[in-house]
Design a protein around this motif. Structure first.
Motif: not given
Length: 256
Positions: A82-86, A124-132
């Motif tokens: 899980i990243y702090r910031k995407a 392109v999609e965004y994974d809110p679980d890992t902020k990626e």
């Protein structure tokens, strides 16, 4: 649609033991996460233990994992924390990045150039679980030839590869998702997808599917499956000695 393309015997057991997901040569993964790995997808969020990298020891961390073949033909274990910031891909502008992060859109199609200057269409999609941000080459997304025994048109298959919603005659709606545990979302709890390979049909039975992006679904309607779905199951059973790959999930979530 993701066919099983890795074998359990080829899993990097020692690496999995190192992070607490195997012990004594035995896997400690649930069925859903194992099947996601073998299909080349990411698992759900897992709690990993005793990680060590660059002389930094981490007691435990929540992350997703996946597999990637290396140049020697072996499978490398990839960890997606899980990243702090995407980290925004350079081909997205601020507005597009914000739309994905806030869940205003499920995905975006972008045209990029590869190392040889050739144009490539990326989903392109965004994974809110890992902020990626998850980026998929649309040419490499495998669209099913049939769903619930109904042939898809070339236009429907193209829409599927682009992450767009596809609807068939029995009322089933679905779309590809690189961020979803199953790799596909639907207004129904289950569907049967099939693809023509080497002159025969390979079936995939998906169960416990998550709802379409940002769409609520009525439970009774989602549980009501079409005659085409049940006929597809019978067709599988009639193939002597053939067992479909079943992707089941004990809990379902509403589309975010």
């Amino acid at each position: 649609m993701n066919l099983v393309n890795f074998h359990e015997d080829d899993l990097p057991i020692q690496d999995l033991e190192t992070i607490g997901l195997a012990a004594g040569g035995q896997l400690l993964l649930n069925v859903d996460d194992l099947k996601a790995l073998l299909s080349g997808r990411r698992t759900a969020l897992l709690e990993l233990h005793d990680l060590e990298t660059d002389n930094i020891k981490i007691k435990s961390i929540n992350a997703k994992i996946s597999l990637k073949p290396n140049e020697n033909g072996k499978l490398d274990l990839l960890i997606h924390p899980i990243y702090r910031k995407a980290e925004t891909p350079d081909f997205l502008n601020e507005t597009e990045a914000r739309q994905l992060q806030k869940g205003e859109v499920a995905s975006l199609l972008k045209i990029t150039l590869d190392n040889h200057g050739n144009k490539k269409e990326m989903l392109v999609e965004y994974d809110p679980d890992t902020k990626e941000y998850i980026v998929s080459d649309t040419e490499k997304i495998l669209a099913p030839d049939m769903v619930n025994n109904e042939l898809l048109t070339p236009a429907q298959k193209e829409n599927y590869r682009k992450g767009k919603e596809v609807q068939i005659a029995d009322g089933t709606k679905f779309n590809y998702s690189g961020t979803d545990h199953h790799g596909i979302r639907s207004n129904k709890l289950a569907l049967v997808a099939s693809i023509l390979i080497d002159g025969g049909l390979s079936y995939m039975v998906y169960k416990g599917l998550n709802a379409l992006f940002n769409q609520k679904r009525e439970q009774k309607s989602a549980e009501k499956l079409s005659p085409g779905y049940h006929q597809a199951l019978k067709d599988i059973e009639n193939q002597h000695g053939f067992k479909p790959h079943q992707f089941e999930q004990s809990q379902t979530r509403k589309g975010r």
